[in-house]
Design an enzyme around this catalytic site. Structure first.
Site, PDB file in Angstrom:
ATOM      1  N   GLN A  69     -64.028 -22.119 -56.944  1.00  0.00           N
ATOM      2  CA  GLN A  69     -62.897 -22.542 -56.402  1.00  0.00           C
ATOM      3  C   GLN A  69     -63.114 -24.174 -56.042  1.00  0.00           C
ATOM      4  O   GLN A  69     -64.111 -24.698 -55.759  1.00  0.00           O
ATOM      5  CB  GLN A  69     -62.978 -21.999 -54.911  1.00  0.00           C
ATOM      6  CG  GLN A  69     -61.747 -22.247 -53.898  1.00  0.00           C
ATOM      7  CD  GLN A  69     -61.418 -21.285 -52.960  1.00  0.00           C
ATOM      8  OE1 GLN A  69     -61.372 -20.231 -53.251  1.00  0.00           O
ATOM      9  NE2 GLN A  69     -61.675 -21.750 -51.664  1.00  0.00           N
ATOM     10  N   GLY A  70     -61.993 -24.910 -56.348  1.00  0.00           N
ATOM     11  CA  GLY A  70     -61.936 -26.361 -56.151  1.00  0.00           C
ATOM     12  C   GLY A  70     -60.973 -26.723 -55.288  1.00  0.00           C
ATOM     13  O   GLY A  70     -60.657 -26.085 -54.358  1.00  0.00           O
ATOM     14  N   GLY A  71     -60.644 -28.237 -55.545  1.00  0.00           N
ATOM     15  CA  GLY A  71     -59.804 -28.617 -54.683  1.00  0.00           C
ATOM     16  C   GLY A  71     -58.333 -28.446 -54.659  1.00  0.00           C
ATOM     17  O   GLY A  71     -57.451 -28.253 -53.794  1.00  0.00           O
ATOM     18  N   SER A  72     -57.997 -27.853 -55.942  1.00  0.00           N
ATOM     19  CA  SER A  72     -56.508 -27.587 -56.066  1.00  0.00           C
ATOM     20  C   SER A  72     -56.358 -25.939 -56.259  1.00  0.00           C
ATOM     21  O   SER A  72     -55.144 -25.628 -56.351  1.00  0.00           O
ATOM     22  CB  SER A  72     -56.040 -28.188 -57.473  1.00  0.00           C
ATOM     23  OG  SER A  72     -56.633 -27.896 -58.501  1.00  0.00           O
ATOM     24  N   GLY A  73     -57.498 -25.169 -56.358  1.00  0.00           N
ATOM     25  CA  GLY A  73     -57.076 -23.655 -56.510  1.00  0.00           C
ATOM     26  C   GLY A  73     -58.451 -23.048 -56.942  1.00  0.00           C
ATOM     27  O   GLY A  73     -59.407 -23.500 -56.988  1.00  0.00           O
ATOM     28  N   LYS A 121     -56.090 -19.950 -63.374  1.00  0.00           N
ATOM     29  CA  LYS A 121     -56.415 -20.965 -62.123  1.00  0.00           C
ATOM     30  C   LYS A 121     -55.248 -20.761 -61.207  1.00  0.00           C
ATOM     31  O   LYS A 121     -53.907 -21.107 -61.528  1.00  0.00           O
ATOM     32  CB  LYS A 121     -56.382 -22.491 -62.543  1.00  0.00           C
ATOM     33  CG  LYS A 121     -56.498 -23.450 -61.388  1.00  0.00           C
ATOM     34  CD  LYS A 121     -57.009 -24.535 -61.968  1.00  0.00           C
ATOM     35  CE  LYS A 121     -56.829 -25.824 -60.687  1.00  0.00           C
ATOM     36  NZ  LYS A 121     -57.319 -27.125 -61.356  1.00  0.00           N
ATOM     37  N   ASP A 166     -61.505 -37.897 -61.214  1.00  0.00           N
ATOM     38  CA  ASP A 166     -62.339 -37.033 -60.463  1.00  0.00           C
ATOM     39  C   ASP A 166     -63.603 -36.512 -61.376  1.00  0.00           C
ATOM     40  O   ASP A 166     -63.949 -35.558 -61.515  1.00  0.00           O
ATOM     41  CB  ASP A 166     -61.767 -35.837 -59.937  1.00  0.00           C
ATOM     42  CG  ASP A 166     -62.489 -35.131 -58.739  1.00  0.00           C
ATOM     43  OD1 ASP A 166     -63.096 -35.826 -58.163  1.00  0.00           O
ATOM     44  OD2 ASP A 166     -62.054 -34.079 -58.605  1.00  0.00           O
TER      45      ASP A 166
END
Length: 600
Positions: free
Chosen positions: A279-283, A299, A396
């Protein structure tokens, strides 16, 4: 389950039958009437990820149900449509007792649920409201499901009214019946403002009306003026977003990028947590297997209006035409379902972060493998900056966005924050995005964005690969210093080897180049990349040349930005990487954690 989504999107409820004979499956779903269509779609998207937990069912337990505060989904092996009560019905009570006057709370709750039950039968099986007496307010909601007729609805609500009393004096209670749903709470949880009952109070309503009219007259001019101004600006913004997404949708439908939402649901076993890769910052990212047997990474983007549009547009439109062995390949997307999905090639060995900072996995990364990862990452960045059709700043670059394939070769991932740029031009960004500790100082302080921002992040990455430490608080040798600053100080004193990762074994490399010398060279390149002045930092093609030509002398680096982390308490401007469905989000009515169950 595949037949549920389009029905929910078009009419907010679904009824479907699939199969023949003893293998026939009946399914039904419904949304709460106070929910918006967006929240309804989101609730069912989540609901469908949980219902497969009831599978595989055995002969004794043929069905499954899941209740959220915003929707309901059930399947079984018989026609239960219109069923009011079932042996699986139950009551779910809160964990805490009401903190006020329990006697008044009990009386108000009983009166409320009775009123709701009566009024719902006059209002197509749905009603919300409150009772307020003795400075204690109780809110409630009841709803009978579609296809439950009037008499069955009445019987179900009467049963629910009797069952709910068992929850008192708990501050919250729910009845989960086959034909209806009932909930009470001291907090207002529904969106509809209709009141079923109101007790207590008094005062002069006439005076209140007069005061309200006067206040409205005084405020109306300011509201109109502000409304016109902000309305025009918001409308223009929405038009831009719709135009952008509309153009993207047309491009997707005309290309091979388009995936059906249902296909990706099945591929991931309805986004089962067992298939979750990270899991990351956008999904969140899930492992999936397509019908042809191909393994992919899917994703799920967090739905967040402008940021969602921007990131989705970037990851589809910006990188769909770029291909490089050190970039994760985008295979396609889905934009027709209740949420947006991106499909990538599957990279089996997770991220560099998962290996580098793990004391066990870190041992598998000897210097040869680490150097190969460095070369692969730099080649990918050179392609983005200089050789692709659209020049791209990633924005990033960090260890968690460097994925490793089966042979531990680097692949740059997560282009949600990427931006295109023109050569030799700087862009001023009003919305700073990235990860603290990896962002270049000129970008962090002034919003000045060039490809040298990626060079800075790459320099931080080099230093992390050598030291096995992250450039964040708690990971450095000195509390007040960033990792880059600490390495710079040791470099000046000629003691950089004191910071080497203990997992690195110093021995002859290729029988003629000493590993220690090569690591020191990489550290020096990292410090060249993290110099405070952007113009002093080398381009990525120069960095790749420095890494490849091991016998060429390197220039001495100037100082990096000396930053005291105590003054850098900034929040990461990306989206909250945690699960988006929470009680304070726009989906507050669409979720609950205690309503799903499978019959035993």
């Amino acid at each position: 389950m595949d037949a549920v989504t389009p029905q929910i999107s078009s009419q907010r409820f679904a009824r479907t039958v699939n199969g023949t004979g003893n293998n026939t499956v009946y399914a039904f779903g419904d949304c709460m009437n106070d929910l918006s269509q967006i929240d309804c779609d989101q609730c069912f998207a989540q609901c469908k990820t949980q219902i497969p937990r009831c599978l595989p069912f055995q002969r004794a337990t043929r069905g499954g149900r899941i209740y959220y505060d915003g929707c309901y989904l059930r399947y079984d092996d018989y026609n239960f449509f219109g069923e009011a009560l079932n042996p699986g019905d139950r009551t779910v009570c809160g964990k805490k007792d009401f903190g006020g006057n329990l006697t008044v709370f009990r009386e108000n709750t009983i009166e409320l649920v009775r009123n709701l039950s009566v009024e719902a039968q006059k209002n197509n099986g749905f009603f919300v409201g409150s009772v307020n007496r003795g400075d204690t307010t109780v809110y409630g909601l009841v709803q009978c499901w579609e296809f439950v007729n009037g008499s069955s609805c009445r019987r179900c609500l009467e049963n629910a009214t009797a069952m709910i009393s068992s929850c008192l004096p708990k501050e919250e209670g729910r009845v989960l019946n086959a034909g209806c749903y009932l909930r009470y709470s001291p907090e207002k949880f529904y969106q509809n403002s209709t009141s079923a009952a109101s007790g207590g109070g008094g005062g002069s309503r006439h005076l209140a009306v007069i005061l309200a009219v006067i206040s409205s007259v005084l405020a109306v001019l300011m509201i109109v003026a502000a409304g016109v101004f902000f309305g025009k600006r918001k409308l223009a913004k929405r038009r831009r977003e719709r135009k952008q997404l509309g153009a993207l949708a047309a491009t997707v439908h005309r290309s091979e990028l388009n995936f059906k939402y249902e296909t990706l649901e099945r591929a991931t076993n309805y986004f089962n947590n067992n298939n979750k890769l990270g899991q990351g910052g956008s999904g969140s990212v899930f492992k999936g297997t397509l019908p042809d047997g191909k393994i992919v990474a899917v994703k799920r983007l967090f739905f967040n209006t402008r940021q969602w549009v921007d990131q989705f547009f970037n990851e589809v439109n910006l990188i769909s035409d770029i291909h490089h062995k050190n970039l994760v390949k985008l295979l396609g997307c889905s934009i027709t379902g209740p949420e947006s999905l991106l499909v990538y090639e599957y990279v089996p060995n997770k991220s560099l972060q998962d290996h580098l900072f793990d004391p066990i996995r870190g041992r598998t990364l000897n210097w040869e493998k680490r150097f190969d990862i460095i070369i692969g990452t730099s080649e990918g960045l050179v392609y983005l900056h200089e050789n692709s059709k659209i020049r791209i700043i990633h924005r990033d670059i960090k260890s968690s966005n460097i994925l490793l394939d089966s042979k531990l070769r680097a692949k740059i991932a997560d282009f949600g924050l990427a931006r295109s740029f023109e050569e030799d031009k700087s862009h001023i960004s009003t919305a700073i995005a990235g990860t603290l500790g990896y962002m270049a100082p000129e970008y962090l302080a002034h919003g000045q964005l060039t490809e040298k921002a990626d060079v800075y992040s790459f320099g931080v990455l080099l230093i992390e690969i050598v030291t096995g430490k992250q450039n964040t608080r708690g990971k450095t040798t000195d509390y007040s210093d960033s990792l880059v600053t600490s390495v710079w100080k040791h470099f000046q004193m000629g003691r950089v080897d004191e910071l080497f990762d203990q997992n690195l074994t110093l021995h002859n490399y290729d029988n003629n180049i000493n590993i220690k010398e090569e690591i020191l060279r990489v550290v020096q390149i990292g410090l060249l990349c993290t110099q405070e002045v952007p113009s002093l930092r080398p381009s990525m093609s120069t960095v790749l040349h420095m890494l490849s030509q091991k016998n060429e002398q390197l220039p001495l680096p100037a100082n990096p930005p000396f930053m005291d982390e105590k003054t850098m308490e900034l929040n990461d401007t990306r989206e909250d990487p945690r699960y988006p469905f929470n009680a304070n989000s726009i989906y507050s009515n669409a979720t609950a954690s205690d309503g799903s169950f499978c019959p035993r």
